[in-house]
Design an enzyme around this catalytic site. Structure first.
Site, PDB file in Angstrom:
ATOM      1  CG  MET A 160      -2.016  -1.059   1.164  1.00  0.00           C
ATOM      2  SD  MET A 160      -3.108  -1.060   2.625  1.00  0.00           S
ATOM      3  CE  MET A 160      -2.046  -1.916   3.817  1.00  0.00           C
ATOM      4  CB  ALA A 161       1.123   4.034  -2.435  1.00  0.00           C
ATOM      5  N   GLY A 179      -9.208  -9.025  -0.911  1.00  0.00           N
ATOM      6  CA  GLY A 179     -10.438  -8.244  -0.995  1.00  0.00           C
ATOM      7  C   GLY A 179     -11.393  -8.518   0.135  1.00  0.00           C
ATOM      8  CG  ASP A 180     -14.607  -6.826   0.553  1.00  0.00           C
ATOM      9  OD1 ASP A 180     -13.987  -5.747   0.479  1.00  0.00           O
ATOM     10  OD2 ASP A 180     -15.634  -7.072  -0.097  1.00  0.00           O
ATOM     11  CB  CYS A 198      -1.973   0.117  -9.216  1.00  0.00           C
ATOM     12  SG  CYS A 198      -2.185   1.780  -8.524  1.00  0.00           S
ATOM     13  CG  HIS A 222      -8.267  -6.327  -5.041  1.00  0.00           C
ATOM     14  ND1 HIS A 222      -7.824  -5.189  -4.407  1.00  0.00           N
ATOM     15  CD2 HIS A 222      -9.596  -6.388  -4.765  1.00  0.00           C
ATOM     16  CE1 HIS A 222      -8.841  -4.585  -3.800  1.00  0.00           C
ATOM     17  NE2 HIS A 222      -9.926  -5.304  -4.023  1.00  0.00           N
ATOM     18  NE  ARG A 261      -9.829  -1.380   0.954  1.00  0.00           N
ATOM     19  CZ  ARG A 261     -11.153  -1.383   0.834  1.00  0.00           C
ATOM     20  NH1 ARG A 261     -11.857  -0.315   1.174  1.00  0.00           N
ATOM     21  NH2 ARG A 261     -11.774  -2.459   0.389  1.00  0.00           N
ATOM     22  CD  GLN A 268       3.051  -4.592  -5.770  1.00  0.00           C
ATOM     23  OE1 GLN A 268       2.748  -3.429  -5.583  1.00  0.00           O
ATOM     24  NE2 GLN A 268       2.167  -5.585  -5.773  1.00  0.00           N
TER      25      GLN A 268
END
Length: 384
Positions: free
Chosen positions: A27-28, A214-215, A111, A181, A238, A80
């Protein structure tokens, strides 16, 4: 609620064996050395750097060189890369291998950020089948004995899906694993991830580990994803924002142990302070480290009884001493607030038409004019 436990087999990515099949998603601006070290202190798995632009790395820009530097405690070291030119990506991989800077290299094809897709990179790139294949094949060859993996999305939008074809091409090129993802670029992070797509990819790719992304907001979500899709491991993004202890929950769950962290406000404050301290060390600059921790305030204290005024002051903190003074005003004995601290976090965005190079969708093959237009796609240090 405690996650239902499941004893999961180790995840093998080339010569690497992960006892816990969990990967921290790049994550950037988030997954720098400081955050990776903090997550490791709680759990186990593979912790990947934020996305590094291959051109900047080949040119050895000071920022790219700093971003690929790992702390001595980080093993295995995972980086990455993002790129759109097969030659440049191969050169970047060659450099990492020759200088012994990584134990694992991942290529980003997922991305959805407009500044990346409008130049043909990220989730837009697999649409060009020949370009995708050339990049992956060249990178695998350059990596040699270092495992090289890919992370991608379902495609550009629901009418331009690429993941099954790209997955087969990546497997044919010899990648060590494929992460999906389960959203398109058009969905950004909105709505619900399409876990059945992960299952479909797993059915299609038979000889290479498939990871789902994802999720995943809890260990229970991770176990459910594995059970429902048959994937070999999970990638967590996230869901760990402001919750590095999630990796402890995941490690316990995959080992078949009953454990779910319910940190008190004092424990959250201590972890937040530790994160700030690691950021100061990473940047070698107290002011910059304190400025960086500000964006984590809302994530860490989500659901906890921290007033708006104090949150605002934490979000403008300028020194570790000031941070200590503010944290000392918290009621450390406040218990875990339950559902208020759980669930989605981070910006989901809204579905939107992806930004793409002119005429990008007209053909699945890369035209000469399009190839020349990609020259500006790698100007930033980090593509995210």
């Amino acid at each position: 609620m405690s996650a239902t436990t499941l004893s999961q087999a180790p995840l093998r990515i080339g010569p690497l064996t992960l006892d816990v099949p969990v990967v921290l998603a790049p994550m950037a601006g988030i997954t720098n050395t400081a955050f990776r070290r903090l997550c490791r202190e709680f759990g186990a798995g593979l912790y990947v750097s934020e996305m590094i632009t291959s051109r900047a790395l080949v040119e050895r820009t000071p920022e790219s060189m700093r971003l690929i530097t790992h702390h001595e405690s980080e093993t295995p070291r995972s980086i990455q890369l993002y790129g759109v030119d097969p030659k440049t990506v191969s050169e970047a991989v060659t450099m990492l291998v020759a200088e012994d800077r990584a134990d694992h290299i991942d290529l980003n094809f997922g991305c959805p950020v407009p500044k990346v897709t409008r130049k043909g990179g990220g989730a837009a790139l697999p649409w060009k089948r020949d370009l995708f294949r050339q990049i992956v094949e060249g990178a695998v060859k350059a990596a040699g004995d270092i495992p090289l993996t890919v992370k991608m999305r379902k495609g550009i939008d629901s009418d331009h899906l690429t993941y099954l074809e790209a997955g087969k091409a990546a497997e044919g090129a010899g990648v060590a694993s494929i992460a999906l993802h389960a959203r398109t670029a058009a969905e950004f992070y909105s709505g619900q991830a399409d876990w059945p797509a992960i299952a479909k990819l797993k059915e299609t790719i038979t000889d290479t580990p498939v990871l789902g992304n994802g999720d995943i907001w809890s260990a229970a979500d991770a176990l459910r994803m594995v059970a429902e899709t048959g994937c070999d491991g999970v990638v967590v993004g996230r869901g760990c924002l402001g919750r590095p202890w999630l990796f402890g929950d995941l490690a316990a769950a995959f080992r078949g142990e009953e454990h779910t962290a319910h940190p008190s406000l004092g424990e959250v404050a201590d972890t937040f302070r530790r994160h700030a301290e690691l950021l100061v060390e990473f940047f070698d600059d107290e002011d910059r480290g304190c400025r960086d921790i500000r964006k984590h305030v809302a994530w860490y204290f989500k659901g906890y009884p921290v007033g708006g005024e104090l949150r605002a002051r934490l979000a403008t903190v300028g020194s570790l001493q000031q941070l200590d003074d503010l944290l000392a005003t918290l009621d450390a004995d406040q218990p875990y607030p339950g559902e208020g601290a759980e669930g989605p976090r981070g910006r989901a965005g809204t579905p939107k038409r992806p930004a793409l190079p002119d005429g990008w969708l007209d053909s699945r093959e890369l035209a000469g004019a399009e190839r020349s237009s990609l020259v500006d796609a790698e100007l930033d240090t980090s593509g995210g």
